[in-house]
Design an enzyme around this catalytic site. Structure first.
Site, short mmCIF file in Angstrom:
data_model
loop_
_atom_site.label_atom_id
_atom_site.label_comp_id
_atom_site.label_asym_id
_atom_site.label_seq_id
_atom_site.Cartn_x
_atom_site.Cartn_y
_atom_site.Cartn_z
N ASP A 1 0.85 -1.20 0.00
CA ASP A 1 0.00 0.00 0.00
C ASP A 1 0.88 1.25 0.00
OD1 ASP A 1 -2.71 1.02 2.29
OD2 ASP A 1 -2.26 1.59 0.23
N GLY B 1 1.12 -10.21 4.30
CA GLY B 1 2.16 -9.46 5.00
C GLY B 1 1.70 -9.11 6.40
N1 APR Z 1 5.44 -5.16 -4.68
C1 APR Z 1 4.85 -6.38 -4.59
N2 APR Z 1 4.55 -6.97 -3.41
C2 APR Z 1 4.88 -6.28 -2.29
C3 APR Z 1 5.49 -5.00 -2.31
C4 APR Z 1 5.77 -4.46 -3.58
N3 APR Z 1 6.35 -3.25 -3.71
N4 APR Z 1 5.67 -4.59 -1.01
C5 APR Z 1 5.21 -5.58 -0.23
N5 APR Z 1 4.73 -6.60 -0.98
C6 APR Z 1 4.12 -7.87 -0.56
C7 APR Z 1 4.45 -8.36 0.82
O1 APR Z 1 5.72 -9.01 0.84
C8 APR Z 1 3.31 -9.33 1.04
O2 APR Z 1 3.60 -10.57 0.41
O3 APR Z 1 2.74 -7.67 -0.53
C9 APR Z 1 2.14 -8.68 0.29
C10 APR Z 1 1.09 -8.03 1.17
O4 APR Z 1 1.71 -7.50 2.32
P1 APR Z 1 1.22 -6.10 2.95
O5 APR Z 1 1.62 -5.02 2.05
O6 APR Z 1 1.70 -6.08 4.37
O7 APR Z 1 -0.37 -6.18 2.92
P2 APR Z 1 -1.38 -6.98 3.85
O8 APR Z 1 -0.77 -8.17 4.51
O9 APR Z 1 -2.61 -7.20 2.98
O10 APR Z 1 -1.71 -5.93 5.00
C11 APR Z 1 -2.44 -4.79 4.66
O11 APR Z 1 -0.78 -3.33 5.57
O12 APR Z 1 0.32 -1.71 4.41
C12 APR Z 1 -0.72 -1.94 5.26
O13 APR Z 1 -2.30 -0.24 4.67
C13 APR Z 1 -2.05 -1.63 4.61
O14 APR Z 1 -3.22 -1.80 6.66
C14 APR Z 1 -2.96 -2.47 5.44
C15 APR Z 1 -2.14 -3.72 5.69
#
Ligand code: APR
Length: 169
Positions: free
Chosen positions: A34, A119
């Protein structure tokens, strides 16, 4: 016949019609993918998201991609993992389904998904990969669905999970 492919990349770099954002209910940005998407898209994305007024878990909303190579961002909110007893699997399935429905409605031909909920939200990556692949496979041959689907992994371990599942085609 649609193509489903797994890659290891930073989703913000992908030149596809739409990338999917793993957002939170406020749609006002965060960390992880995000944060990366908001940083790469620029401040206009946050302004557009403010106008959307949030998003329920399992639902999806669409905005332009602004400074991203991708034309659109489809924001979806995955479930937080609480052990699997609170309907997490159905909510995660809904994220992939509702994102594809929006892509279908907007004539999107190529779409990239991150590992939604795997994540910060703690969803086990193997179970999430099962849901991602089976949900996309079940829907992607409907009319006007994207014909190119990328599962954009951020780690080699995640890529291996998807490769195993996609090779079973
Ligand atoms: N490109 C592709 N994948 C990515 C990137 C990127 N630039 N950055 C992180 N990821 C991967 C992570 O390694 C993970 O496998 O995206 C996946 C989702 O992880 P998160 O971003 O932590 O998302 P999520 O687990 O759905 O949690 C959502 O996290 O960032 C906050 O605002 C968001 O509150 C929400 C929560």
């Amino acid at each position: 016949m649609a193509s489903l492919t797994a890659i290891q990349a930073d989703i913000t770099t992908l030149n596809v019609d739409a990338i999917v954002n793993a957002a939170n209910n406020t749609l006002l940005g965060g960390g992880g993918v995000d944060g990366a998407i908001h940083r790469a898209a620029g401040p206009q994305l946050l302004a557009a998201c403010r106008r959307l007024g949030g998003c329920e878990t399992g639902q999806a909303r669409i905005t332009p991609g602004f400074d991203l190579p991708a034309r659109h961002v489809i924001h979806t909110v995955g479930p937080v993992w609480h052990g699997g007893g609170r309907g997490e699997a159905e909510l995660l399935r809904a994220c992939y389904r509702e994102s594809l429905r929006l892509a279908q409605q907007h004539g999107i031909h190529s779409i990239a998904f991150p590992g939604i909920s795997t994540g910060v939200y703690g969803y086990p990556a193997d179970q999430a990969a099962d849901i991602a692949v089976t949900t996309v496979e079940a829907l992607v041959d409907e009319p006007n669905m994207p014909q190119r689907v990328l599962f954009c992994c951020f780690s080699a371990a995640d890529l291996a999970l998807y490769d195993t599942r996609l090779r079973r085609q």
